[in-house]
Design an enzyme around this catalytic site. Structure first.
Site, short mmCIF file in Angstrom:
data_model
loop_
_atom_site.label_atom_id
_atom_site.label_comp_id
_atom_site.label_asym_id
_atom_site.label_seq_id
_atom_site.Cartn_x
_atom_site.Cartn_y
_atom_site.Cartn_z
N TYR A 1 -9.13 16.77 -18.61
CA TYR A 1 -8.49 18.03 -18.17
C TYR A 1 -8.82 19.16 -19.15
O TYR A 1 -8.77 20.33 -18.80
CB TYR A 1 -6.98 17.83 -18.00
CG TYR A 1 -6.36 18.86 -17.08
CD1 TYR A 1 -6.80 19.01 -15.77
CD2 TYR A 1 -5.34 19.70 -17.52
CE1 TYR A 1 -6.25 19.96 -14.92
CE2 TYR A 1 -4.78 20.66 -16.69
CZ TYR A 1 -5.24 20.78 -15.39
OH TYR A 1 -4.70 21.72 -14.56
N LYS B 1 -2.71 25.71 -18.82
CA LYS B 1 -1.52 25.44 -17.99
C LYS B 1 -0.25 25.45 -18.85
O LYS B 1 0.83 25.80 -18.36
CB LYS B 1 -1.67 24.11 -17.25
CG LYS B 1 -2.77 24.09 -16.18
CD LYS B 1 -2.47 25.02 -15.02
CE LYS B 1 -3.38 24.72 -13.81
NZ LYS B 1 -3.30 25.76 -12.77
P1 NAD Z 1 -8.85 25.17 -4.53
O1 NAD Z 1 -10.26 25.11 -5.01
O2 NAD Z 1 -8.61 24.98 -3.09
O3 NAD Z 1 -8.14 26.52 -4.98
C1 NAD Z 1 -8.48 27.17 -6.19
C2 NAD Z 1 -8.54 28.62 -5.84
O4 NAD Z 1 -8.71 29.41 -7.03
C3 NAD Z 1 -9.73 28.95 -4.91
O5 NAD Z 1 -9.25 29.52 -3.72
C4 NAD Z 1 -10.51 29.96 -5.71
O6 NAD Z 1 -11.09 30.98 -4.92
C5 NAD Z 1 -9.40 30.55 -6.57
N1 NAD Z 1 -9.94 31.37 -7.63
C6 NAD Z 1 -10.79 31.04 -8.63
N2 NAD Z 1 -11.14 32.15 -9.31
C7 NAD Z 1 -10.48 33.19 -8.72
C8 NAD Z 1 -10.42 34.59 -8.95
N3 NAD Z 1 -11.13 35.18 -9.91
N4 NAD Z 1 -9.63 35.33 -8.14
C9 NAD Z 1 -8.91 34.79 -7.16
N5 NAD Z 1 -8.93 33.47 -6.88
C10 NAD Z 1 -9.71 32.69 -7.66
O7 NAD Z 1 -8.05 24.07 -5.40
P2 NAD Z 1 -6.50 23.75 -5.53
O8 NAD Z 1 -6.44 22.38 -6.08
O9 NAD Z 1 -5.80 24.07 -4.28
O10 NAD Z 1 -6.05 24.72 -6.69
C11 NAD Z 1 -4.94 25.59 -6.58
C12 NAD Z 1 -4.07 25.52 -7.83
O11 NAD Z 1 -3.46 24.23 -7.88
C13 NAD Z 1 -4.81 25.69 -9.15
O12 NAD Z 1 -4.00 26.46 -10.03
C14 NAD Z 1 -4.90 24.27 -9.66
O13 NAD Z 1 -5.04 24.19 -11.08
C15 NAD Z 1 -3.57 23.74 -9.19
N6 NAD Z 1 -3.42 22.27 -9.20
C16 NAD Z 1 -4.30 21.49 -8.50
C17 NAD Z 1 -4.14 20.12 -8.53
C18 NAD Z 1 -5.10 19.21 -7.80
O14 NAD Z 1 -5.14 18.02 -8.11
N7 NAD Z 1 -5.85 19.71 -6.83
C19 NAD Z 1 -3.10 19.54 -9.26
C20 NAD Z 1 -2.22 20.36 -9.95
C21 NAD Z 1 -2.40 21.73 -9.92
#
Ligand code: NAD
Length: 259
Positions: free
Chosen positions: A160, A167
């Site tokens: 990570y 985070k």
């Molecule tokens: P995802 O790839 O679907 O979403 C990530 C989003 O971040 C994308 O839509 C991307 O366009 C956006 N992004 C990146 N740079 C950007 C910018 N400059 N301006 C605007 N948007 C931007 O993946 P996800 O897993 O749905 O991620 C969403 C959130 O959830 C993130 O914060 C991620 O860290 C968090 N998260 C994900 C998981 C997992 O296992 N998938 C677990 C815990 C937390």
């Protein structure tokens, strides 16, 4: 007179950011919010995502769709301008985005570049503060700001890397924001989901191993879905969640309680 169910979001308006495709946590949230009765503006961060997001509009109740790269001030401004024009107020905002470039993410935290650290912090953490700052004057009847975190904020999770400290800063920001905005009735929350197979997750090395481990060790012995996260967001935004602020809500099948 009919009383509204405490989990209903009928009449509530907000912004959901971070749509990339059907796997996105933002999509799970937008769909659940729509099903609970909310109206929203939905944003995607990159122009290339538009074709993946357009087919999802119906499931989200046909929200207004806007491009919003958080590093582009004009695009951010346009989203809040539109919310102001449409509703003159906001009840919720979901910040669902993160970014770290691969070299920095895959190396040791100790070795990550100054630029890479700053960029990851800007997009994944400081952007939440910027969006909150713009949302605050529109949350005239109180509101709820939600961001997405991960367990790597508090414990070292293999691979990570850089996102762990980012985070951690995000979760600390949630606590300070909750205290600052609480007197105005604005609640601030982090949701911390377990591993979900999304585009962002695919950038984490050996993500499959992480997901398999979570599935085997979580008390509920399963992974979670974006729908699970979306329903938690509904709860936190709704009347039912009105006394919760400043915390991190784990949607991880209990994984965080297991050593
Ligand atoms: P995802 O790839 O679907 O979403 C990530 C989003 O971040 C994308 O839509 C991307 O366009 C956006 N992004 C990146 N740079 C950007 C910018 N400059 N301006 C605007 N948007 C931007 O993946 P996800 O897993 O749905 O991620 C969403 C959130 O959830 C993130 O914060 C991620 O860290 C968090 N998260 C994900 C998981 C997992 O296992 N998938 C677990 C815990 C937390």
């Amino acid at each position: 007179m009919t009383t509204q169910h405490p989990f209903s979001l009928a009449g509530k308006t907000g912004i959901v950011t971070g749509l990339a495709n059907a796997d996105s946590i933002a999509f799970g949230c937008a769909r659940a919010l729509h099903e609970a009765g909310a109206e929203m503006i939905a944003t995607y961060g990159h122009a290339k995502a538009e074709r993946h997001v357009t087919p999802l509009l119906e499931a989200m109740g046909h929200p207004e769709l806007m491009l919003c790269d958080v590093q582009d001030e004009a695009q951010v401004e346009a989203v809040f301008q539109r919310a102001q024009e449409r509703w003159g107020r906001l009840d919720f905002l979901i910040h669902s985005m993160a970014f770290a470039n691969r070299d920095d993410l895959h190396g040791r935290v100790v070795d990550c570049s100054r630029e890479g650290f700053a960029q990851a912090m800007d997009i994944s953490c400081h952007s939440f503060l910027r969006l909150a700052q713009r949302a605050e004057p529109l949350m005239t009847a109180g509101g709820c700001l939600i961001t997405l975190s991960y367990y790597g904020a508090e414990k070292v999770v293999p691979n990570y890397g850089l996102m762990g400290p980012v985070k951690a800063a995000l979760e600390a920001s949630v606590r300070y924001m909750a205290d600052e905005l609480g007197p105005a009735g604005i609640r601030v929350q982090a949701i911390s989901p377990g591993p979900i197979r999304t585009r962002a997750a695919s950038g984490i090395r050996d993500f499959e191993a992480l997901a398999e481990d979570a599935e085997q060790r979580a008390p509920l012995r399963r992974l979670v879905s974006t729908e699970d996260v979306g329903r938690t967001a509904v709860f936190l935004i709704s009347e039912a969640g009105q006394s919760l602020t400043g915390g991190t809500t784990y949607v991880d099948a209990g994984h965080h309680v297991k050593a």
